[in-house]
Design a protein around this motif. Sequence first.
Motif, PDB file in Angstrom:
ATOM      1  N   GLY A 147      13.215  14.868  64.120  1.00 53.93           N
ATOM      2  CA  GLY A 147      13.753  15.006  62.770  1.00 53.93           C
ATOM      3  C   GLY A 147      13.052  14.172  61.710  1.00 53.93           C
ATOM      4  O   GLY A 147      13.484  14.139  60.559  1.00 53.93           O
ATOM      5  N   LEU A 148      11.983  13.486  62.097  1.00 50.20           N
ATOM      6  CA  LEU A 148      11.239  12.706  61.097  1.00 50.20           C
ATOM      7  C   LEU A 148      10.000  13.461  60.645  1.00 50.20           C
ATOM      8  O   LEU A 148       9.465  14.280  61.379  1.00 50.20           O
ATOM      9  N   THR A 192      24.100   1.433  52.485  1.00 50.60           N
ATOM     10  CA  THR A 192      24.016   1.595  53.937  1.00 50.60           C
ATOM     11  C   THR A 192      23.644   3.054  54.246  1.00 50.60           C
ATOM     12  O   THR A 192      23.689   3.918  53.357  1.00 50.60           O
ATOM     13  N   PRO A 193      23.259   3.330  55.507  1.00 48.38           N
ATOM     14  CA  PRO A 193      22.626   4.625  55.797  1.00 48.38           C
ATOM     15  C   PRO A 193      23.463   5.870  55.495  1.00 48.38           C
ATOM     16  O   PRO A 193      22.908   6.906  55.142  1.00 48.38           O
ATOM     17  N   GLY A 194      24.782   5.781  55.616  1.00 51.33           N
ATOM     18  CA  GLY A 194      25.610   6.956  55.314  1.00 51.33           C
ATOM     19  C   GLY A 194      25.568   7.280  53.831  1.00 51.33           C
ATOM     20  O   GLY A 194      25.466   8.451  53.423  1.00 51.33           O
ATOM     21  N   GLN A 195      25.646   6.230  53.020  1.00 53.07           N
ATOM     22  CA  GLN A 195      25.592   6.402  51.575  1.00 53.07           C
ATOM     23  C   GLN A 195      24.247   6.992  51.141  1.00 53.07           C
ATOM     24  O   GLN A 195      24.187   7.893  50.291  1.00 53.07           O
ATOM     25  N   VAL A 196      23.179   6.500  51.739  1.00 51.62           N
ATOM     26  CA  VAL A 196      21.832   6.990  51.423  1.00 51.62           C
ATOM     27  C   VAL A 196      21.716   8.473  51.768  1.00 51.62           C
ATOM     28  O   VAL A 196      21.208   9.288  50.981  1.00 51.62           O
ATOM     29  N   THR A 197      22.201   8.830  52.951  1.00 54.46           N
ATOM     30  CA  THR A 197      22.139  10.229  53.381  1.00 54.46           C
ATOM     31  C   THR A 197      22.938  11.122  52.435  1.00 54.46           C
ATOM     32  O   THR A 197      22.452  12.180  52.004  1.00 54.46           O
ATOM     33  N   ALA A 198      24.140  10.679  52.083  1.00 53.74           N
ATOM     34  CA  ALA A 198      24.997  11.477  51.193  1.00 53.74           C
ATOM     35  C   ALA A 198      24.348  11.638  49.823  1.00 53.74           C
ATOM     36  O   ALA A 198      24.410  12.713  49.209  1.00 53.74           O
ATOM     37  N   LEU A 199      23.706  10.579  49.347  1.00 55.77           N
ATOM     38  CA  LEU A 199      23.058  10.630  48.034  1.00 55.77           C
ATOM     39  C   LEU A 199      21.901  11.636  48.032  1.00 55.77           C
ATOM     40  O   LEU A 199      21.768  12.448  47.107  1.00 55.77           O
ATOM     41  N   ILE A 200      21.108  11.601  49.077  1.00 62.18           N
ATOM     42  CA  ILE A 200      19.977  12.533  49.151  1.00 62.18           C
ATOM     43  C   ILE A 200      20.477  13.970  49.270  1.00 62.18           C
ATOM     44  O   ILE A 200      19.970  14.878  48.592  1.00 62.18           O
ATOM     45  N   GLU A 201      21.491  14.171  50.090  1.00 64.41           N
ATOM     46  CA  GLU A 201      22.050  15.529  50.221  1.00 64.41           C
ATOM     47  C   GLU A 201      22.598  16.017  48.880  1.00 64.41           C
ATOM     48  O   GLU A 201      22.452  17.193  48.537  1.00 64.41           O
ATOM     49  N   ALA A 202      23.211  15.108  48.126  1.00 60.62           N
ATOM     50  CA  ALA A 202      23.751  15.500  46.814  1.00 60.62           C
ATOM     51  C   ALA A 202      22.626  15.836  45.837  1.00 60.62           C
ATOM     52  O   ALA A 202      22.748  16.762  45.025  1.00 60.62           O
ATOM     53  N   MET A 203      21.518  15.105  45.906  1.00 61.54           N
ATOM     54  CA  MET A 203      20.370  15.401  45.041  1.00 61.54           C
ATOM     55  C   MET A 203      19.806  16.780  45.372  1.00 61.54           C
ATOM     56  O   MET A 203      19.496  17.570  44.465  1.00 61.54           O
ATOM     57  N   VAL A 204      19.674  17.062  46.669  1.00 61.56           N
ATOM     58  CA  VAL A 204      19.148  18.368  47.086  1.00 61.56           C
ATOM     59  C   VAL A 204      20.084  19.483  46.614  1.00 61.56           C
ATOM     60  O   VAL A 204      19.635  20.508  46.078  1.00 61.56           O
ATOM     61  N   ALA A 205      21.393  19.255  46.773  1.00 61.28           N
ATOM     62  CA  ALA A 205      22.371  20.264  46.345  1.00 61.28           C
ATOM     63  C   ALA A 205      22.295  20.492  44.831  1.00 61.28           C
ATOM     64  O   ALA A 205      22.562  21.592  44.346  1.00 61.28           O
ATOM     65  N   GLY A 227      14.797  18.778  45.241  1.00 60.35           N
ATOM     66  CA  GLY A 227      14.462  18.816  46.666  1.00 60.35           C
ATOM     67  C   GLY A 227      13.827  17.529  47.153  1.00 60.35           C
ATOM     68  O   GLY A 227      13.333  16.719  46.354  1.00 60.35           O
ATOM     69  N   THR A 228      13.808  17.344  48.481  1.00 63.32           N
ATOM     70  CA  THR A 228      13.295  16.092  49.052  1.00 63.32           C
ATOM     71  C   THR A 228      11.813  15.903  48.739  1.00 63.32           C
ATOM     72  O   THR A 228      11.343  14.769  48.700  1.00 63.32           O
ATOM     73  N   GLY A 229      11.080  16.975  48.493  1.00 70.20           N
ATOM     74  CA  GLY A 229       9.665  16.845  48.148  1.00 70.20           C
ATOM     75  C   GLY A 229       9.443  16.147  46.824  1.00 70.20           C
ATOM     76  O   GLY A 229       8.346  15.653  46.550  1.00 70.20           O
ATOM     77  N   ARG A 230      10.485  16.090  45.988  1.00 68.57           N
ATOM     78  CA  ARG A 230      10.352  15.420  44.689  1.00 68.57           C
ATOM     79  C   ARG A 230      11.071  14.065  44.679  1.00 68.57           C
ATOM     80  O   ARG A 230      11.127  13.404  43.657  1.00 68.57           O
ATOM     81  N   LEU A 231      11.624  13.685  45.828  1.00 71.07           N
ATOM     82  CA  LEU A 231      12.376  12.430  45.894  1.00 71.07           C
ATOM     83  C   LEU A 231      11.562  11.306  46.525  1.00 71.07           C
ATOM     84  O   LEU A 231      10.708  11.541  47.376  1.00 71.07           O
ATOM     85  N   ALA A 232      11.857  10.100  46.095  1.00 73.27           N
ATOM     86  CA  ALA A 232      11.371   8.888  46.770  1.00 73.27           C
ATOM     87  C   ALA A 232      12.562   7.946  46.886  1.00 73.27           C
ATOM     88  O   ALA A 232      13.553   8.095  46.158  1.00 73.27           O
ATOM     89  N   LEU A 272      14.433   9.172  55.730  1.00 72.34           N
ATOM     90  CA  LEU A 272      13.414  10.008  56.377  1.00 72.34           C
ATOM     91  C   LEU A 272      14.086  11.136  57.158  1.00 72.34           C
ATOM     92  O   LEU A 272      13.623  12.280  57.146  1.00 72.34           O
ATOM     93  N   ARG A 273      15.175  10.807  57.837  1.00 71.51           N
ATOM     94  CA  ARG A 273      15.909  11.827  58.582  1.00 71.51           C
ATOM     95  C   ARG A 273      16.489  12.884  57.648  1.00 71.51           C
ATOM     96  O   ARG A 273      16.671  14.032  58.042  1.00 71.51           O
ATOM     97  N   ALA A 274      16.801  12.461  56.421  1.00 71.30           N
ATOM     98  CA  ALA A 274      17.348  13.404  55.441  1.00 71.30           C
ATOM     99  C   ALA A 274      16.242  14.195  54.747  1.00 71.30           C
ATOM    100  O   ALA A 274      16.522  15.011  53.879  1.00 71.30           O
ATOM    101  N   GLY A 275      14.970  13.929  55.118  1.00 70.74           N
ATOM    102  CA  GLY A 275      13.887  14.766  54.615  1.00 70.74           C
ATOM    103  C   GLY A 275      12.970  14.143  53.591  1.00 70.74           C
ATOM    104  O   GLY A 275      11.985  14.761  53.182  1.00 70.74           O
ATOM    105  N   VAL A 276      13.264  12.926  53.166  1.00 74.06           N
ATOM    106  CA  VAL A 276      12.409  12.257  52.178  1.00 74.06           C
ATOM    107  C   VAL A 276      11.081  11.885  52.834  1.00 74.06           C
ATOM    108  O   VAL A 276      11.054  11.484  54.001  1.00 74.06           O
TER     109      VAL A 276
END
Lengths: 306, 306
Positions: free
Chosen positions: B7-8, B189-202, B206-211, B229-233
């Motif tokens: 998944g990385l 923390t990692p859950g918050q980071v994952t949720a934030l990235i998923e919300a940005m994608v939604a 997209g993860t290709g434009r995120l850092a 990274l697991r969330a696609g960044v």
Amino acid sequence: MRVPLEGLPERVTIYEVGPRDGLQNEKAIVPVADKAEFVVRLADAGLRTIETTSFVHPRWVPQLADAGELLDALSRSPHLRYPVLVPNERGLDRALDHGVAEIAVFASATESFARRNLNRTLDESLAMFAPVVERARAEGLWVRAYVSMVCGDPWEGDVPIEQVVSVATRMMDMGCSQLSLGDTIGVGTPGQVTALIEAMVAAGVGTGRLAVHFHDTYGQALANTLAALRAGVTTVDASAGGIGGCPYAESATGNLATEDLVWMLDGLGVETGVDLAKLAATSRWMAGRLGRPSPSRVVQALSPGD
Amino acid sequence: MRVPLEGLPERVTIYEVGPRDGLQNEKAIVPVADKAEFVVRLADAGLRTIETTSFVHPRWVPQLADAGELLDALSRSPHLRYPVLVPNERGLDRALDHGVAEIAVFASATESFARRNLNRTLDESLAMFAPVVERARAEGLWVRAYVSMVCGDPWEGDVPIEQVVSVATRMMDMGCSQLSLGDTIGVGTPGQVTALIEAMVAAGVGTGRLAVHFHDTYGQALANTLAALRAGVTTVDASAGGIGGCPYAESATGNLATEDLVWMLDGLGVETGVDLAKLAATSRWMAGRLGRPSPSRVVQALSPGD
């Protein structure tokens, strides 16, 4: 903010190693009264499993020469587990004399570290532990096995996963109840940790019997912990304030700090039962006793102006 | 040992922020020749995107008062990107005068930080950036948007994910090409980071434009990076040697160290193009210039006896 992450356990048991693995690797020798206060304060902060000391000969670990005295100073409770490191049968005798109910034994995944740390071949060291574990089990004790150098060895470099699994399963076959996988020099990364845990499970040692023990020498401890939790592990070793280190690593940044672990688990909504403020206050107090700042990032961040 | 993790991404782009975000937050003022050597050595270590300096007014950031001089001292290459932070139209003029091809603008996810850092309301700060981004795009520049305080704010505490997404999408709608999500005080923390990235994608980013941009104040930076990274960044900000910090955080342990990140990615078999030994040598050299040890665990571990 608490935001869970899919695939993590609801609850994690923190196996606190500060009083033993931490203090054993600090230069300062802490008075027994301070050690007792340390253990009591850790328990008061919500830690339920605290490795308190070691019956290794004081010639090798003068920091813990007061093991018996410390154990006699601690009152016991059915809610608290105070495991003690036991290197051999003589150590087991002493542990039994002091009413210990849980012990830990310590093996190396590598030949080099077995020879340097235990002055024995790997086979000889395992042969030495067999009667210790057998007698401890016969006395009704709970036995944990540490296996060190699971992600790398300062002399051998890479350590094949099959070799770790081989040593670990031999320890479990002796009758140990829990296996702590130790990245003693802190070189491991999350893929290696995941593969190691999967290999242990495939070899018949389920995640319920596994613990992970990471050192933060290369800054990887918390990322590796996250990988281990995702792989199903629910017991994590940590040292209050990040005290201790490994004298065999080139630079001993020491154990994963319990506070840094609790910060992550709190944020993830994973229960630990630990009160972070009380714990950090305890580590600040111990840092004063040791005469050096805590290496824990959380303890530093929560102590402005220190 | 290189062991991949499912998944990385195969490759990660490290966006090096040491010369700008790092040096800007250090007390010592580094001579321009040393800054130029720093950038050249970072590029020689394999870093391909290096944020070199900032055109913020020297009254606010005296450490980077030599921005124009530094840019004039650097030779350009089609293989290297040297983005520069630009706070306003005047800064953009100066950047264009010095031949800059990539800029970054800096917004806050919170009202409190916008007022304290930019002396403007959140809306006013976004209104200030709109013409900067528009003109930069018209001039053919690549524009990155930083959004800070995405996981928490020292005055407001928790920051709702919707608020971060709202500010971030407004920046992207102006025409920015990349969005760097900054946990400026390091509390996430990692859950918050994952949720934030998923919300940005939604929300369409997209993860290709995120850092992601993590600070290690609470020891969470690398675990959060793993989650991202697991969330696609695939773009991660880091600072060579872990230099810099945030003057607004209670204890500024500073940016994720590039070396600690590279150690993890090397172990995971994720390509970065970075030569870790060269990078760590550069950070040791810069630590000498700054007169303090590098906070990077890897730099410390690779420098026995320092």
